[in-house]
Design an enzyme around this catalytic site. Structure first.
Site, short mmCIF file in Angstrom:
data_model
loop_
_atom_site.label_atom_id
_atom_site.label_comp_id
_atom_site.label_asym_id
_atom_site.label_seq_id
_atom_site.Cartn_x
_atom_site.Cartn_y
_atom_site.Cartn_z
N GLU A 4 1.69 16.75 2.74
CA GLU A 4 3.09 16.47 2.40
C GLU A 4 4.05 16.42 3.58
O GLU A 4 5.08 15.73 3.53
CB GLU A 4 3.61 17.57 1.47
N CYS A 12 0.88 -1.17 0.00
CA CYS A 12 0.00 0.00 0.00
C CYS A 12 0.92 1.21 0.00
O CYS A 12 1.85 1.29 0.78
CB CYS A 12 -0.88 0.01 1.25
N LEU A 22 -2.18 18.73 5.65
CA LEU A 22 -1.11 17.84 6.11
C LEU A 22 -0.64 16.86 5.04
O LEU A 22 0.00 15.86 5.34
CB LEU A 22 -1.58 17.05 7.33
#
Ligand code: FAD
Ligand code: FES
Ligand code: FES
Length: 1328
Positions: A1259, A137, A1257
């Protein structure tokens, strides 16, 4: 045996039914095609002829030949449950536990978990980890997926510290520095008690028809004929042997995990395939008093169970080889591959990286062969593994079974392996080692050692072993053995796969481990023999060399601020609302671009790219390709009616190619297979051009840059350097990073019959850019082109600029042929063509006082931009603007340049330069700490911004929140006490070292231009009261649509269930800005808010008149009164500007602050590391949706950790990218998540100008992954100090096992031969 003229019936079931020819089940995803990612996981059920039980096992569908499914029942995610019928608890829980973001991996995760539960309704944590080890993932960071799975486990206790008094959840748990009371803090992101229970009786039964077939198996040979290949599946061993004699060249296709990838990527072709699947003799297991015989047809998963059973039955001394095999079977590939791959296929493939063959070879295994002629045995030894014809299988023979003898008393067998990461990664080097000592003595009676990964096949160190026989097992023997092994197992400097010095070091390091292991075993043995021989003692400090890091699941706590108790229950803002598409992801009902059913007359496009890094195109011969059946056309630059990109960034090469992977033309054919085959028939002749610039160093030498230097300066750097106590200079190298979004680039272009209109369905972060590029390429107005984005399977910056190129080329094909065109990049093309994060090389000079105060810092850095400008100038600007991170240093000079090289153009990537650049700044801090003899955290604290101040570009800000994050992180992680424990541990352990680091972060959000901060939304209220929201942001998995509905719900004061978002489309919201820079939800949220407020204002008189009315009443009345129920909302954006001439500006609307503390343990002998714990404190201010925001922090942290530890792009000196799939490029797996992983959102204390004061939020967490990097370097530094290695090491990211091992220099690294780099051409070169 005469073959019947036509195919037999291929009987199998899918989801309880016999499948129709076109099943059209799109839930199962395709992301690599190589068995390496698990996105395509499905469950197969078969009746086992020996046990007469139904066996359920997960497989990767991408490697399964359809004919192998004869007699099987396949369950796909659609067969597990659906929103419209019944959700399965696995689907419900993964969605509600926030285990899905983009959702592209989710069906695979669901199927792995579902299969586990079919076999073990209450699995153990270990089984859960094992089941998910083969599923990648890229978004979530795995923690929530594991959390959802854990709800089924026998013991599901959350934090391991819970109840010990140390847990932050325990009464009185510390939150001392928080401004809030404990009751205001929430630690639950989902309510477990609301989950429906698992009811195994509800599952699909095994189809009775298949059961009947299996109970009375037909013995006749089945033949399935395809267009090019015939699949023959005999029903008896006799027939199989007869067929093998008749078709000696036909391979036996067992799991297809070796043949399949070779057929796909190396073009291997076999017209006849023989399947041994129905031959029960190949699955036989027989136990004797001296050994174990396992059928060659047993899967590796079955082998593991068989061995585990034998180990539990026999005394330890007899199971040495079995335990060594079991050790490797735990980490060999993922569960799906172990379920598919057969023991026979594994042995016969003789891969140089085979984990089992070295152990089988030293364990004296024997191969039982059979043919029509009879049976015979051959040893599985070095000659067989080297493929010597005289000791190999004859073409008509097959492997029936493998005999593995028991080990004896005084015999010791061990296995070793080191890979880029702990699980689901091929070993760099592995080994099997066995010694027999003369009873009661330390004299070597027999010794065998075999290595994998150090040659073209498994290599046996036979000569060395012979010479050591008769020697006592002591230090002298060890020295001699190392010398002999290095001589015999020699690797040339240019060896394929590279990492030569590392591999040489592992050869001896593994032997050293074996040496210690045997001593340890001997110690146990002699305990019971008072008069026995005296063996060398292992010093306590050395014992740490013996333990391998276990694979453990991650535990942790997520903390966020509870919403105000007065907030209405209906108001979703600030609550952990599940991703809007979560359930659809989990059921496979979420439609991604390539799930759109084939449209009428659709054609497939495949790109043809350059194989040269820099060359003139002399000719392109399309004739052979055009003659192939199904091929419609080949699109070249000449077919472009408008402009071919820009002068510096052409869509398709015209007469010159600038990199390997440069697009030259595109084949259009009726099917993907036809298009792919045609690409191989296009003959391109090149004339190589000079120079070929691959590395940053080359670019600097050739003065090859994409844009002018970017520079910021403050104070007087030169003067300051004269006044400081000390100066350190150093270099930092940061490798690039592949986006590895699970959904590769894809687009479907549908030309319409009228007015040159086009509908484009595209996976992009910036549909307006695709629209604009297609418009200029086709020379038609923008208003004829509509781009649709339903959802994107991960972007991370990689789908900002590049999708426009693919969209435009596909559109040219669509216009030229008049057909809809589908273009889907396969993983290897995606990795080759699209570029990624810019690799960086930085030089620093830092001047400081002996107390650690930094007075001057001069950083010059270069990024490798590749061959075209793309975003390289902006990346360089952001890099320079953000380099100071959290530190106030009076005299600064930052310079940056983007190098032009002959590599694919690098592009935007989460963090946009910040994660690479700031690694230099933080490396300076560690360098200063080392020189001052102080701890790095002290230097960080000393130099951090403390009061309201101005940045290097003179933007004012307050660091209050930064300091709060830092203090809270120190506190939550119990930093200081754990730091002492780490030091204690390091004193006691020589071969394992722990390291810790805490990193502060000041991350500026947004684009440095006002026009990029605008956003629009369109909100329609329909007469039934339902509301359709459209806005300019794209759903990339980051939950923007969920957040937008939370905003609309609050503003309109209606429940989220009355609201809907269908897609992002350029027809509803025009001229949008890319969803990027962490600002998407913020600016679009403001636009949605604006639209809702406009509508509410219009409704106000009606509401006032009928305050008791319902929403539906008001809407009906508004319609009656001819009040418009549709509104456009607009957000004009934050002001942001930067004057590079003056070096001043207000480039960013606001900052996000954070801090992360990580602790790791490093194995100095192998370079492996274990992440013990990470604590993150992040400033979200008033989070709009804490579940989504924590998900962003965790996901980006793990992605950052990948950047800094395992993700390594390998290029040949000619500029060819080797790492083009999950097997060569290692993103973190579930086993890589820190054992304890705590994330806290800092309670709000400010009011930023954002939507409901919620910060973006997307990055920032990326950089916090560097805390793991610095923890590793901290551990390495501890090892070096102990070994008195004086000179500094060059900081190089990623800190791979190779880097770590070589940096922990010791007697073994010293003894390896070193090559003069001038004497050979290396296999790969570093490009940073
Ligand atoms: C994603 C992925 C990850 C992997 N990771 C690892 C890893 O970490 N470590 C590792 O060691 N390996 C790894 N492998 C390799 C894997 O172990 C082998 O591909 C597998 O064991 C081959 O078995 P198979 O049954 O699939 O062989 P197949 O592909 O079916 O066949 C392979 C060859 O064996 C021959 N063959 C098969 N059965 C017989 C028989 N009974 N008699 C004679 N010839 C026979 C076939 O003719 C063919 O030539 C990985 C593979 C994949 C796809
Ligand atoms: S697509 Fe099958 S494993 Fe990746
Ligand atoms: S949610 Fe797992 S890859 Fe996107």
């Amino acid at each position: 045996m005469p073959c019947p003229p036509k195919s037999d019936d291929l009987v199998f079931f899918v989801n309880g039914r016999k499948p129709a020819p076109l099943v059209r089940l799109t839930g199962t995803k395709y992301a690599c095609g190589r068995g390496g990612c698990g996105a395509c996981t499905v469950m197969v059920s078969k009746r086992d002829p020996l046990s007469a039980k139904i066996r359920h096992f997960s497989i990767t569908a991408c490697l399964v030949p359809i004919c192998s499914l004869y007699g099987a029942a396949v369950t796909t995610v659609e067969g597990v449950g659906s929103i419209n019928t019944r959700l399965h608890p696995v689907q419900e829980r993964i969605a509600k536990s926030h285990g899905t973001q983009c959702g592209f991996c989710t069906p695979g995760m669901v199927m792995s978990m579902y299969t586990l539960l079919r076999n073990h309704p209450q699995p153990s944590e270990e089984q859960l980890l094992e089941a998910l080890g083969g599923n990648l993932c890229r978004c979530t960071g795995y923690r929530p997926i594991l959390a959802s799975g854990r709800t089924f486990c026998v013991e599901s206790n959350g934090c391991q510290q819970k109840g010990t008094g140390k847990c932050c959840l325990d009464p009185g748990g510390n939150d001392s520095s928080s401004l809030l009371r404990e009751s205001d803090i929430c630690t639950e992101l989902f309510a477990e008690d609301e989950f429906q229970p698992l009811d195994p009786t509800q599952e699909l039964i095994f189809p009775p028809e298949l059961l009947r077939m299996a109970e009375k198996p037909e013995k006749q040979t089945l033949i399935f004929r395809g267009e090019r290949v015939t699949w023959i599946s005999p029903g008896t061993l006799k027939d199989l042997l007869e067929l093998k004699a008749k078709h000696p060249e036909a391979p036996l296709i067992s799991g297809n995990t070796s043949l399949g990838p070779a057929m796909k990527s190396q073009g291997h072709f076999y017209p006849i395939l023989l399947s041994p699947a129905r031959i029960s003799e190949l699955s036989m297991v027989s136990k004797t008093s001296d050994g174990l015989t396992i059928g060659a047809g047993c899967s590796l998963a079955q082998v593991k169970d068989i061995l585990a059973e034998r180990v539990s039955e026999l005394p330890e001394e007899k199971t040495q080889t079995y335990r060594a095999l079991l050790k490797h079977l735990r980490s060999l590939a993922g569960q799906q591959i172990r379920n598919m791959a057969s023991l026979g296929g594994h042995i016969i493939s003789r891969h140089c990286y085979s984990d089992l063959n070295p152990i089988l070879a030293v364990g004296n295994a024997t191969l039982n062969l059979i043919s029509e002629e009879g049976t015979r045995q051959i040893p599985l030894n070095e000659h067989f593994l080297a493929g010597l014809a005289s000791v190999d299988l004859k073409p008509e023979e097959i492997l029936e079974s493998v005999y593995i003898p028991h080990s004896q008393k005084w015999e010791f067998v061990s296995a070793f392996r080191q890979a880029q990461c702990q699980q689901n990664a091929l070993a760099d080097v592995n080994a099997g080692m066995r010694v027999v000592l003369k009873e009661g003595t330390d004299t070597i009676k027999d010794l065998s050692i075999a290595y994998g990964g150090v040659g073209a096949a498994t290599v046996s160190a036979q000569k060395s072993c012979q010479q050591l026989v008769g020697r006592p097992w002591n230090e002298l023997m060890l020295e001699e053995a190392c010398r002999l092994l290095l001589e015999e197992v020699s690797l040339p400097g240019w060896a394929p796969g590279g990492k030569v010095e590392f591999k040489r070091t592992l050869v001896v390091s593994f032997f050293f481990k074996f040496y210690l292991e045997v001593l340890q075993e001997l110690k146990k043995l002699v305990k019971f023999m008072p008069d026995s021989h005296h063996y060398p003692e292992i010093s306590d400090q050395f014992l740490s060399a013996l333990e391998d890091f276990p694979i453990t699941g991650s535990q942790g706590v997520q903390r966020y601020q509870r919403v105000d108790s007065h907030q209405s229950l209906q108001d979703p803002v600030g609550r952990p609302i599940m991703h809007l598409s979560g359930l659809k992801h989990a059921t496979g009902e979420a439609i991604f671009c390539d799930d759109i059913p084939m449209v009428d007359r659709e054609l497939f496009m495949v790109l043809v790219t350059s194989t040269r890094a820099h060359a003139k195109i002399i000719s392109v011969d399309l004739s052979e390709a055009l003659d192939l059946p199904g091929v419609i056309d080949v699109i070249t630059a000449e077919d472009i009616p408008g402009t071919n990109g820009t002068e510096d960034d052409k869509l398709m090469a015209v007469d010159e190619v600038l990199c390997v992977g440069h697009i030259i033309c595109a084949v259009v054919a009726e099917t993907e297979l036809q298009a792919k085959s045609a690409t191989e028939k296009i003959k391109i002749t090149y004339e190589d051009l000079e120079p070929v610039i691959i590395t940053i160093n080359d670019a600097i030498k050739h003065n090859s840059f994409l844009c002018p230097e970017k520079k910021l300066e403050q104070g007087n750097v030169e003067e300051a350097f004269e006044k400081v106590d000390q100066i350190v200079e150093g270099e930092v190298h940061v490798g690039g990073q592949e986006h590895f979004y699970m959904e590769t680039q894809r687009v479907l272009v549908i030309p319409k019959a009228e007015d040159k209109e086009l509908d484009i369905y595209v996976s992009t972060q910036d549909p307006a850019h695709v629209q604009k590029t297609v418009s200029s390429t086709l020379n038609i107005p923008i208003n004829r082109i509509t781009c649709h984005v339903k959802r994107v399977g991960g972007g991370f910056g990689g789908k900002v600029g590049r999708p426009a190129v693919f969209g435009a080329i596909a559109a040219v094909g669509a216009i030229k042929t008049g057909h809809p065109i589908r273009l889907v990049l396969d993983r290897k093309d995606d990795m080759l063509i699209t570029g990624g994060r810019h690799p960086l090389f930085g030089k620093y000079k830092v001047g400081f006082m002996n107390n650690g105060r930094i007075k001057a810092l001069d950083i010059e850095c270069f990024v490798n931009g590749g061959c075209m400008l793309d975003d390289s100038e902006l990346v360089t600007e952001f890099l320079i603007l953000k380099l100071e991170n959290a530190y106030k240093i009076r005299n600064l000079r930052f310079r940056g340049r983007a190098c032009m090289t002959n590599l694919p153009s690098n592009t935007a990537f989460r963090g946009f330069g910040f994660p690479q650049g700031t690694l230099i700044t933080e490396s300076c801090i560690t360098a200063v700490a080392a020189k001052c003899g102080l701890l790095p955290e002290k230097i960080r604290e000393k130099n951090m911004y403390k009061t309201v101040d101005k940045t290097i570009y003179k933007q004012a800000f307050s660091p209050e929140t930064l300091i709060r994050c830092w203090n809270e992180c120190l506190d939550k992680s119990s930093f200081h006490s754990r730091r002492m424990q780490v030091e204690e541990f390091n004193k006691k352990n020589y071969w394992k070292k722990k390291g810790m680091a805490i990193i502060p972060m000041k991350f500026s959000v947004g684009f440095a231009a006002t026009s990029y901060h605008q956003a629009a939304a369109l909100v329609h209220i329909y007469t039934d009261g339902s509301v359709l929201v459209t806005h300019g942001g794209n759903e990339l998995g980051q939950g923007i649509h969920t957040k937008m509905l939370q905003v609309a719900s609050r503003e309109l004061n209606i429940p989220m269930s009355s609201l809907h978002i269908c897609e992002t489309s350029t027809a509803t919201v025009p001229n949008t800005i890319a969803t990027a820079a962490s600002i998407g939800s913020d600016v679009n949220g403001r636009a949605v808010q604006n639209a809702c407020q406009i509508l509410l204002k219009r409704l106000e008189p009606i509401i006032k008149k009928n305050p008791e009315g319902t929403w539906e009443d008001w809407i009906e009345a508004a319609f009656e009164q001819r009040i418009s129920l549709s509104a456009t909302g607009y957000f004009r954006g934050y002001k942001a500007f930067m004057d590079w001439e003056k070096g001043e500006g207000d480039p960013f609307p606001y900052y996000v602050y954070g801090a992360a503390c990580s602790e790791v343990e490093v194995d100095c002998l192998t370079g492996a590391h274990k992440k013990i714990r990470t604590d993150i404190v992040m400033d979200a201010c008033c989070s709009l949706n804490p579940a989504i925001d924590i998900g962003q922090v965790e996901g980006s942290f793990i992605q950052g950790m990948g950047l800094y530890t395992t993700e390594e792009l390998k290029y040949s000196p000619e500029g060819v990218l080797y790492s083009r799939g999950p097997d060569e490029y290692k993103i973190p797996t579930i086993a890589d998540v820190p054992e304890e992983f705590n994330v806290s959102l800092l309670p709000s204390s400010q009011t930023p100008p954002t939507i409901y004061s919620s910060k973006g939020l997307g990055e920032s967490g990326m950089f916090l992954g560097s805390s793991v990097f610095f923890a590793i370097t901290d551990a390495v530094a501890a090892a070096r100090r102990e070994r008195d290695t004086v000179e500094d090491f060059t900081v190089r990211s990623p800190a791979t096992p190779e880097w770590v091992r070589m940096a922990c220099a010791d007697r073994f690294t010293e003894m390896i031969p070193r090559d003069d780099p001038k004497t050979f051409r290396p296999w790969s070169i570093p490009i940073a």
